[in-house]
Design a protein around this motif. Structure first.
Motif, PDB file in Angstrom:
ATOM      1  N   VAL A 232       1.590   7.938  -5.576  1.00 46.75           N
ATOM      2  CA  VAL A 232       2.107   6.927  -4.661  1.00 46.75           C
ATOM      3  C   VAL A 232       1.251   5.682  -4.828  1.00 46.75           C
ATOM      4  CG1 VAL A 232       0.659   7.695  -2.728  1.00 46.75           C
ATOM      5  CG2 VAL A 232       2.792   6.450  -2.266  1.00 46.75           C
ATOM      6  N   ILE A 233       1.854   4.521  -4.602  1.00 48.01           N
ATOM      7  CA  ILE A 233       1.148   3.244  -4.744  1.00 48.01           C
ATOM      8  C   ILE A 233       1.066   2.562  -3.386  1.00 48.01           C
ATOM      9  CG2 ILE A 233       1.200   0.934  -5.784  1.00 48.01           C
ATOM     10  CD1 ILE A 233       2.737   2.170  -8.149  1.00 48.01           C
ATOM     11  N   LEU A 234      -0.139   2.137  -3.025  1.00 50.46           N
ATOM     12  CA  LEU A 234      -0.354   1.301  -1.847  1.00 50.46           C
ATOM     13  C   LEU A 234      -0.677  -0.101  -2.343  1.00 50.46           C
ATOM     14  CD1 LEU A 234      -0.930   0.483   1.052  1.00 50.46           C
ATOM     15  CD2 LEU A 234      -3.129   1.659   0.912  1.00 50.46           C
ATOM     16  N   ASP A 278       5.157  -0.151   6.368  1.00 48.46           N
ATOM     17  CA  ASP A 278       4.960   0.644   7.583  1.00 48.46           C
ATOM     18  C   ASP A 278       3.726   1.522   7.527  1.00 48.46           C
ATOM     19  OD1 ASP A 278       7.078  -0.207   9.176  1.00 48.46           O
ATOM     20  OD2 ASP A 278       8.500   0.975   8.026  1.00 48.46           O
ATOM     21  N   LEU A 279       2.649   0.970   7.028  1.00 48.50           N
ATOM     22  CA  LEU A 279       1.424   1.739   6.883  1.00 48.50           C
ATOM     23  C   LEU A 279       0.843   2.168   8.225  1.00 48.50           C
ATOM     24  CD1 LEU A 279      -0.272   2.683   4.484  1.00 48.50           C
ATOM     25  CD2 LEU A 279      -1.628   0.603   4.688  1.00 48.50           C
ATOM     26  N   ARG A 280       1.293   1.557   9.311  1.00 49.22           N
ATOM     27  CA  ARG A 280       0.799   1.896  10.648  1.00 49.22           C
ATOM     28  C   ARG A 280       1.372   3.204  11.176  1.00 49.22           C
ATOM     29  NH1 ARG A 280       4.627   0.578  14.737  1.00 49.22           N
ATOM     30  NH2 ARG A 280       6.467  -0.464  13.878  1.00 49.22           N
ATOM     31  N   PHE A 287       2.958  11.268   4.770  1.00 48.49           N
ATOM     32  CA  PHE A 287       3.521  11.213   3.418  1.00 48.49           C
ATOM     33  C   PHE A 287       2.435  10.928   2.382  1.00 48.49           C
ATOM     34  CE2 PHE A 287       5.356   8.811  -0.137  1.00 48.49           C
ATOM     35  CZ  PHE A 287       6.304   9.721  -0.585  1.00 48.49           C
ATOM     36  N   LEU A 288       1.570   9.965   2.646  1.00 48.90           N
ATOM     37  CA  LEU A 288       0.510   9.641   1.692  1.00 48.90           C
ATOM     38  C   LEU A 288      -0.446  10.808   1.511  1.00 48.90           C
ATOM     39  CD1 LEU A 288       1.709   6.776   2.018  1.00 48.90           C
ATOM     40  CD2 LEU A 288      -0.626   5.886   1.904  1.00 48.90           C
ATOM     41  N   ARG A 289      -0.730  11.523   2.573  1.00 49.59           N
ATOM     42  CA  ARG A 289      -1.624  12.675   2.456  1.00 49.59           C
ATOM     43  C   ARG A 289      -1.004  13.801   1.617  1.00 49.59           C
ATOM     44  NH1 ARG A 289      -2.474  11.731   8.088  1.00 49.59           N
ATOM     45  NH2 ARG A 289      -1.167  13.547   8.603  1.00 49.59           N
ATOM     46  N   SER A 290       0.313  13.798   1.485  1.00 49.87           N
ATOM     47  CA  SER A 290       0.988  14.860   0.727  1.00 49.87           C
ATOM     48  C   SER A 290       1.018  14.583  -0.774  1.00 49.87           C
ATOM     49  CB  SER A 290       2.430  15.028   1.219  1.00 49.87           C
ATOM     50  OG  SER A 290       3.252  13.938   0.796  1.00 49.87           O
ATOM     51  N   TRP A 307      -3.950   1.428  11.799  1.00 49.19           N
ATOM     52  CA  TRP A 307      -3.935   1.767  13.216  1.00 49.19           C
ATOM     53  C   TRP A 307      -4.611   3.127  13.441  1.00 49.19           C
ATOM     54  CZ3 TRP A 307       1.015  -0.020  16.257  1.00 49.19           C
ATOM     55  CH2 TRP A 307       1.224  -1.374  16.024  1.00 49.19           C
ATOM     56  N   GLY A 308      -5.676   3.366  12.672  1.00 50.11           N
ATOM     57  CA  GLY A 308      -6.474   4.566  12.879  1.00 50.11           C
ATOM     58  C   GLY A 308      -6.041   5.775  12.092  1.00 50.11           C
ATOM     59  N   GLY A 309      -5.026   5.666  11.244  1.00 54.01           N
ATOM     60  CA  GLY A 309      -4.536   6.828  10.510  1.00 54.01           C
ATOM     61  C   GLY A 309      -5.370   7.177   9.295  1.00 54.01           C
ATOM     62  N   ASP A 310      -5.219   8.410   8.822  1.00 54.93           N
ATOM     63  CA  ASP A 310      -5.900   8.911   7.628  1.00 54.93           C
ATOM     64  C   ASP A 310      -4.868   9.043   6.511  1.00 54.93           C
ATOM     65  OD1 ASP A 310      -7.435  10.189   5.724  1.00 54.93           O
ATOM     66  OD2 ASP A 310      -7.288  12.162   6.672  1.00 54.93           O
TER      67      ASP A 310
END
Length: 560
Positions: A232-234, A278-280, A287-290, A307-310
């Motif tokens: 995945v690309i950020l 929608d990274l928040r 999804f990114l963790r998967s 917004w505090g996510g991992d």
């Protein structure tokens, strides 16, 4: 006969050194500075003329530079930022000394936090008058030091040559490092004096090619990405320099692309691989963790986005950034790839294609990659967005179904923007959503929209903000009217500072100071010479269509 006369005070109350002349030469330091900016393509400047900044204005007509006079210097710096994003050049702000300069600093701080190029020009006390507490007009203890605490570089120059060199250096830095605003303070006697540089010195200099990454780092990144099955690309704001190569890379890897708000539109958001900005959302974090590899391009992966996510993936993290310190913050990389994304992304493409042709062991060849079906995760993200703020989601979706596809949308630190537009406005190209998620200032949307419309008059521009945010810069409605801009402004009125009201409730504080008396927005718009249009949720679509068809500036008032 000479026109020069010895004077004791310069215009506006600054004392002049003994023997200073009152006549103004044709080619002053101010002109040399503006010649330099014009050479790089800058044809618009923002500000308010002041007693000490007049020499900046003398050559503007002849140089073909349009001055945009806002109603407040804060609006000037926000307008310059909006213009800059759409035009692709640094925004330029000209202020007078003291309060004019300090009024502009919220926009400068925005540009710093969001990594955007901006040049602020201001006059200063004459040489030798630094720190003199004598009651001069606009007297400020140390303006350059004050600004230096906010921008990338602030310098009080001692010659035209130094000022011109600062601009050349800034243009190169904007191209080859993380862009940050700069400020040039020019002492009044130097500003108005003959320029000590030839015209040839103001000509634009070659900026050079974007810096590639070291081959060994590219090879390590290629190995990690080629071996992944679910990359995945950020993409952050630093990815935008890669242009269409980013989409080529995503398609080669069959990698979904999620962006920060500054990277919004890095690939067209209606493309099958786009997950929007929608990274928040927790759905995005999950999804990114998967995924089994995460490629981060040009983002600090900041708390204001997450917004505090991992988002730590199951496999390696590969980070591409023009600045090493940014690669190392917030999310530890397994592979560091320092360089300009304009050069690095093509390097990655070339490396992946060459490796696929060679059939490296363990590689997942592009032809063997399965195109991900993102409809389920995309729908889940949309649904989460609606759950956060159903009414704001609904009104955004209504508006986005009406505005043309090539619209530029100017937002603000309003709930309607960060809980609505970031999700439901599908940007076709970068800089279609003007926003500042890190600095998160109020009052940005309207002047930024003005700057964008000036930069791209052929594109529709819409300002969509809350009532609290609009009140911070409502005076700039007059600027839009004066300029004759076809600019719909949509004011979403929730009666004050809705987010802060909710924050108080969440902390068991009885709301205080957040419920605000509202003006008659339609009559207010009409008083400025704009068209005022009341709307309800039922009539919103038709009212926005009317605003888009209305000649000149209009204000749609929607109470929720």
């Amino acid at each position: 006969m000479s026109n020069e006369n010895t004077v004791t005070a310069a215009p506006g109350g600054f004392e002049n050194p003994a023997g200073a002349a009152s006549s103004y030469p044709e080619r002053t330091t101010a002109r040399a500075v503006l010649e330099t900016l014009r050479g790089y393509g800058i044809d618009t400047v923002f500000g308010i003329p002041g007693t000490h900044s007049l020499e900046f204005y003398r050559p503007l007509r002849e140089l073909g530079i349009r001055p945009i006079t806002t109603r407040h210097e804060q609006g000037a710096s926000y307008g310059a930022d909006g213009w800059s994003q759409v035009r692709g050049l640094p925004g330029v702000v000209i202020t007078t000394s003291g309060p004019g300069l300090l009024n502009s600093l919220s926009g400068a701080a925005t540009a710093y936090a969001e990594s955007r190029p901006m040049i602020l020009l201001s006059p200063g006390r004459p040489v030798g008058h630094d720190f003199r507490d004598i009651g001069s007009l606009h007297e400020t203890k140390n303006p350059s030091a004050a600004v230096n605490a906010i921008v990338g570089v602030s310098r009080r120059v001692t010659s035209a040559a130094e000022a011109v060199t600062m601009i050349h250096d800034a243009m190169r830095d904007f191209a080859h490092s993380r862009p940050r605003p700069i400020h040039i303070e020019i002492p009044l006697d130097i500003l108005e004096a003959p320029a000590d540089v030839p015209e040839s010195a103001t000509a634009p200099r070659p900026l050079g090619e974007p810096a590639p990454a070291p081959e060994a780092d590219v090879a390590a990144a290629v190995e990690a990405l080629a071996a992944s099955e679910r990359p995945v690309i950020l993409a952050g704001g630093g990815s935008l320099a890669a242009g269409e190569h980013l989409l080529e890379l995503a398609e080669l890897l069959e990698a979904p692309v999620i962006t920060t708000t500054n990277g919004k539109g890095a690939i067209p958001e209606k493309h099958r691989l786009s997950l929007g900005a929608d990274l928040r959302l927790s759905t995005a974090h999950e999804f990114l963790r998967s995924r089994d590899a995460l490629l981060v391009i040009g983002s600090k992966v900041g708390e204001a986005e997450l917004w505090g996510g991992d988002i730590t993936p199951q496999g390696p993290v590969v980070r591409v950034d023009i600045m090493r310190d940014q690669m190392l913050c917030n999310l530890t990389p397994d592979v560091e790839v320092p360089g300009n994304s304009a050069a690095v992304v093509p390097q990655l493409l070339a490396g992946l294609r060459a490796r696929a042709d060679a059939g490296g062991p363990g590689d997942v060849a592009p032809s063997a990659r399965t195109a991900p079906d993102l409809r389920e995760v995309f729908d889940a993200m949309d649904e989460e967005g609606r759950t956060w703020a159903p009414e704001l989601a609904a009104l955004n979706e209504t508006i986005m179904n009406v505005v043309p596809d090539d619209t530029i949308l100017a937002g603000d630190s309003s709930q309607v923007t960060y809980m609505g537009s970031t999700t439901f406005f599908r940007a076709p190209v970068p800089h279609s959503l003007l926003y500042m998620g890190t600095y998160a200032t109020l009052g940005y949307g309207l002047p930024a929209a003005i700057g964008a419309k000036l930069a791209a008059p052929e594109r529709p521009v819409v300002c969509l903000v809350g009532d609290g945010a609009l009140m911070f810069s409502i005076q700039e409605l007059m600027t839009a009217v004066e300029l004759g801009l076809d600019l719909p402004v949509i004011c979403v009125d929730n009666g004050g500072y809705g987010e802060i009201r909710q924050n108080m409730v969440d902390r068991s504080i009885q709301p205080l100071g957040v419920d605000l008396v509202q003006p008659d927005w339609v009559r207010l718009a009409e008083g400025f010479g704009a068209t005022g249009l009341p709307a309800t949720m039922d009539t919103l679509a038709d009212t926005v269509r009317t605003a888009l068809e209305t000649k000149g500036t209009s204000l749609v008032h929607l109470k929720i």
